[in-house]
Design an enzyme around this catalytic site. Sequence first.
Site, PDB file in Angstrom:
ATOM      1  N   ARG A  81       0.830  -1.206   0.000  1.00 38.39           N
ATOM      2  CA  ARG A  81       0.000   0.000   0.000  1.00 38.39           C
ATOM      3  C   ARG A  81       0.869   1.262   0.000  1.00 38.39           C
ATOM      4  NH1 ARG A  81      -4.118  -0.224   4.578  1.00 38.39           N
ATOM      5  NH2 ARG A  81      -4.837   1.688   3.598  1.00 38.39           N
ATOM      6  N   GLN A 112      -9.679  10.325   7.845  1.00 40.39           N
ATOM      7  CA  GLN A 112      -9.411   8.928   8.234  1.00 40.39           C
ATOM      8  C   GLN A 112      -8.325   8.359   7.336  1.00 40.39           C
ATOM      9  OE1 GLN A 112     -13.552   6.898   8.929  1.00 40.39           O
ATOM     10  NE2 GLN A 112     -13.825   8.709   7.668  1.00 40.39           N
ATOM     11  N   ASP A 115      -2.858   8.603   3.890  1.00 43.85           N
ATOM     12  CA  ASP A 115      -2.017   8.757   2.699  1.00 43.85           C
ATOM     13  C   ASP A 115      -1.294  10.098   2.593  1.00 43.85           C
ATOM     14  OD1 ASP A 115      -4.063  10.549   1.831  1.00 43.85           O
ATOM     15  OD2 ASP A 115      -5.108   8.938   0.763  1.00 43.85           O
ATOM     16  N   HIS A 130      -6.460   8.466  11.853  1.00 43.15           N
ATOM     17  CA  HIS A 130      -6.066   7.051  11.769  1.00 43.15           C
ATOM     18  C   HIS A 130      -4.564   6.883  11.517  1.00 43.15           C
ATOM     19  CE1 HIS A 130     -10.401   5.396  10.881  1.00 43.15           C
ATOM     20  NE2 HIS A 130     -10.239   5.808  12.120  1.00 43.15           N
ATOM     21  N   GLY A 205     -16.685  11.395   1.052  1.00 40.87           N
ATOM     22  CA  GLY A 205     -16.077  10.113   0.714  1.00 40.87           C
ATOM     23  C   GLY A 205     -15.846   9.177   1.872  1.00 40.87           C
ATOM     24  N   SER A 207     -17.856   6.080   4.241  1.00 39.46           N
ATOM     25  CA  SER A 207     -19.065   5.259   4.377  1.00 39.46           C
ATOM     26  C   SER A 207     -19.750   5.508   5.713  1.00 39.46           C
ATOM     27  CB  SER A 207     -18.716   3.776   4.229  1.00 39.46           C
ATOM     28  OG  SER A 207     -17.744   3.428   5.196  1.00 39.46           O
ATOM     29  N   ASN A 231     -20.750  12.346  -1.880  1.00 41.37           N
ATOM     30  CA  ASN A 231     -20.500  10.905  -1.986  1.00 41.37           C
ATOM     31  C   ASN A 231     -21.355  10.388  -3.143  1.00 41.37           C
ATOM     32  OD1 ASN A 231     -20.431   8.012  -1.433  1.00 41.37           O
ATOM     33  ND2 ASN A 231     -19.768   8.549   0.634  1.00 41.37           N
TER      34      ASN A 231
HETATM   35  P1  OAD Z   1     -14.912   3.230   2.947  1.00 40.39           P
HETATM   36  O1  OAD Z   1     -14.251   2.403   1.919  1.00 40.39           O
HETATM   37  O2  OAD Z   1     -15.663   2.553   4.020  1.00 40.39           O
HETATM   38  O3  OAD Z   1     -15.937   4.215   2.220  1.00 40.39           O
HETATM   39  C1  OAD Z   1     -15.555   4.948   1.093  1.00 40.39           C
HETATM   40  C2  OAD Z   1     -16.710   5.851   0.714  1.00 40.39           C
HETATM   41  O4  OAD Z   1     -16.284   6.641  -0.381  1.00 40.39           O
HETATM   42  C3  OAD Z   1     -17.988   5.123   0.276  1.00 40.39           C
HETATM   43  O5  OAD Z   1     -19.103   5.689   0.940  1.00 40.39           O
HETATM   44  C4  OAD Z   1     -18.049   5.396  -1.224  1.00 40.39           C
HETATM   45  O6  OAD Z   1     -19.385   5.512  -1.702  1.00 40.39           O
HETATM   46  C5  OAD Z   1     -17.345   6.722  -1.317  1.00 40.39           C
HETATM   47  N1  OAD Z   1     -16.725   7.031  -2.608  1.00 40.39           N
HETATM   48  C6  OAD Z   1     -16.301   6.169  -3.568  1.00 40.39           C
HETATM   49  N2  OAD Z   1     -15.770   6.858  -4.595  1.00 40.39           N
HETATM   50  C7  OAD Z   1     -15.860   8.170  -4.281  1.00 40.39           C
HETATM   51  C8  OAD Z   1     -15.482   9.364  -4.934  1.00 40.39           C
HETATM   52  N3  OAD Z   1     -14.888   9.365  -6.135  1.00 40.39           N
HETATM   53  N4  OAD Z   1     -15.735  10.545  -4.306  1.00 40.39           N
HETATM   54  C9  OAD Z   1     -16.335  10.567  -3.085  1.00 40.39           C
HETATM   55  N5  OAD Z   1     -16.708   9.465  -2.432  1.00 40.39           N
HETATM   56  C10 OAD Z   1     -16.474   8.279  -3.015  1.00 40.39           C
HETATM   57  O7  OAD Z   1     -13.808   4.225   3.526  1.00 40.39           O
HETATM   58  P2  OAD Z   1     -13.822   5.035   4.892  1.00 40.39           P
HETATM   59  O8  OAD Z   1     -15.168   5.517   5.239  1.00 40.39           O
HETATM   60  O9  OAD Z   1     -12.722   6.014   4.817  1.00 40.39           O
HETATM   61  O10 OAD Z   1      -9.739   2.197   8.851  1.00 40.39           O
HETATM   62  O11 OAD Z   1     -13.408   3.892   5.913  1.00 40.39           O
HETATM   63  C11 OAD Z   1     -13.188   4.223   7.245  1.00 40.39           C
HETATM   64  C12 OAD Z   1     -12.092   3.368   7.823  1.00 40.39           C
HETATM   65  O12 OAD Z   1     -12.370   1.984   7.574  1.00 40.39           O
HETATM   66  C13 OAD Z   1     -10.726   3.563   7.168  1.00 40.39           C
HETATM   67  O13 OAD Z   1     -10.032   4.645   7.724  1.00 40.39           O
HETATM   68  C14 OAD Z   1     -10.049   2.265   7.447  1.00 40.39           C
HETATM   69  C15 OAD Z   1     -11.172   1.337   7.081  1.00 40.39           C
HETATM   70  O14 OAD Z   1     -11.121   0.069   7.576  1.00 40.39           O
HETATM   71  C16 OAD Z   1      -8.754   1.407   9.256  1.00 40.39           C
HETATM   72  O15 OAD Z   1      -7.987   0.820   8.506  1.00 40.39           O
HETATM   73  C17 OAD Z   1      -8.682   1.350  10.757  1.00 40.39           C
END
Ligand code: OAD
Length: 269
Positions: A81, A112, A115, A130, A205, A207, A231
């Site tokens: 990654r 969160q 990067d 995070h 962006g 979930s 989103n």
């Molecule tokens: P998720 O993968 O859970 O959610 C990503 C979100 O981005 C989803 O709601 C998609 O619909 C949305 N999405 C996709 N493409 C997009 C775009 N081009 N523009 C805007 N939104 C878009 O990621 P996170 O919510 O960040 O934690 O996940 C939270 C945490 O869960 C992460 O920090 C990580 C993960 O497990 C750890 O590793 C502890």
Amino acid sequence: MSNPGQAGGVSPERVRAAADALRASCCLVVLTGAGVSKESGIPTFRDALDGLWAQYDPALLATPRGFRRDPRLVWDWYQYRRTLIAQAQPNPGHLAIAALERHLPRVVVITQNIDGLHVQAGSSDVLPVHGDIRLNKCFANCQGDPTLVDISALEWDAEAGPPRCPHCGAYVRPAVVWFEETLPPDASDRAFALARAADVMLVVGTSGVVQPVASLPFLAHEHGATIIEINPSRTPITRLADWFLDGPAGVVLPQVVAALAEEGEGGHA
Ligand code: OAD
């Protein structure tokens, strides 16, 4: 609930309404998740087809238990990654978030993402709750939490697993928050204080399912903040949102910032 074909399809009225809400803000908090970096080529976690957790088991790769069980597997996965992230550049969504600072008195980004792309895009106040994938720490945190370790000075046999902490010999691990771990207390306290004080929260962006960060929009809403969400899919946060702009961040955010710049011409003092 995704809206394929909605790219750039948010109506100009909703874009303007979001820009108007932002213009009135004196304490904006931008809360971001993996979706904001997707257009930089970094996979999200929960998108059904290409999300990381659709292909890999988080219990094996992103928990202290998983690391104890197979340190090399976890280390190698993070090295993979890191390579992806090192090649990535901020996209128009990150740049638009950074540009908000030219139009608004106070902007803080709670992310969160691990990067570093918000900072690279020019955002000046970023709280990476995070952690940061580019940093490493001792798995035992032998000198206090976190015991950061600079691995560029270390030599180790990559076949045998991760490098070892120069202080205590424990394995070195990425300085990120894993499942089953709590957020660093300072970062958590600041994030909650910011959510309580925000007059507008722009949620991009995420979930909205991973706690405690998922509760921040609810806290901001309870304290009277206007919630704007960007989103392509609906989330548990959408029902709180005063404005839901359903499209990719890299398309919608530049439109919002352009509307803010146009109507704000003559500027805010
Ligand atoms: P998720 O993968 O859970 O959610 C990503 C979100 O981005 C989803 O709601 C998609 O619909 C949305 N999405 C996709 N493409 C997009 C775009 N081009 N523009 C805007 N939104 C878009 O990621 P996170 O919510 O960040 O934690 O996940 C939270 C945490 O869960 C992460 O920090 C990580 C993960 O497990 C750890 O590793 C502890």
